[in-house]
Design a protein around this motif. Structure first.
Motif, short mmCIF file in Angstrom:
data_model
loop_
_atom_site.label_atom_id
_atom_site.label_comp_id
_atom_site.label_asym_id
_atom_site.label_seq_id
_atom_site.Cartn_x
_atom_site.Cartn_y
_atom_site.Cartn_z
N TRP A 41 0.78 -1.10 0.18
CA TRP A 41 -0.28 0.42 -0.28
C TRP A 41 0.99 1.77 0.21
O TRP A 41 1.02 2.59 -0.55
CB TRP A 41 -1.29 -0.36 1.16
CG TRP A 41 -1.82 1.12 1.45
CD1 TRP A 41 -2.63 1.67 0.91
CD2 TRP A 41 -1.15 2.43 1.80
NE1 TRP A 41 -2.95 2.81 1.19
CE2 TRP A 41 -1.91 3.35 2.00
CE3 TRP A 41 -0.13 2.50 3.19
CZ2 TRP A 41 -2.32 4.93 2.64
CZ3 TRP A 41 0.49 3.69 3.67
CH2 TRP A 41 -0.60 4.95 3.56
N GLY A 45 0.82 1.79 -3.31
CA GLY A 45 -0.95 2.08 -3.30
C GLY A 45 -1.39 2.22 -4.46
O GLY A 45 -2.64 2.29 -4.96
N HIS A 50 -1.16 -3.40 -3.98
CA HIS A 50 -2.29 -4.06 -2.71
C HIS A 50 -3.30 -4.66 -2.69
O HIS A 50 -3.63 -5.79 -2.26
CB HIS A 50 -2.29 -3.32 -1.32
CG HIS A 50 -2.70 -2.10 -1.72
ND1 HIS A 50 -2.76 -0.92 -2.73
CD2 HIS A 50 -4.10 -1.65 -0.85
CE1 HIS A 50 -4.06 -0.29 -2.50
NE2 HIS A 50 -4.73 -0.26 -1.23
#
Length: 95
Positions: A41, A45, A50
């Protein structure tokens, strides 16, 4: 009813019964790491990596589309809208 060689009556449409074995086992396959999900993330991200890791493919595609479209159109200033939505979603993902 017809008779078989053992002298027991057998119906022609019945199949001989097989024993049934039932196992009550739960097998955990591919347990996901929360720490790795947060690392993905943090670094990737905006590409939704993720989400792909966690098996949320649709959300991953949405994140990827928002990131690519947003960064590709920032030079005409409209790209900040999808990026703003993406960043809000990323902040929600922290919790």
């Amino acid at each position: 009813m017809t008779e078989n060689t053992g002298g027991q009556p057998q119906r022609p449409y019945e199949q001989p019964q097989q024993p049934i074995q039932i196992n009550n086992h739960i097998v955990v396959v591919n347990q996901k790491s929360t720490l790795l999900a947060y690392v993905l993330w943090f670094f990737l991200g905006q590409l939704g990596i993720h989400k792909f890791y966690l098996g949320q493919v649709v959300a991953g595609v949405v994140y990827l589309a928002l990131g690519v479209i947003g960064w590709a159109t920032t030079f005409i200033l409209i790209g900040w809208v999808p990026l703003g939505v993406l960043w809000i979603l990323l902040i929600i993902d922290i919790f």
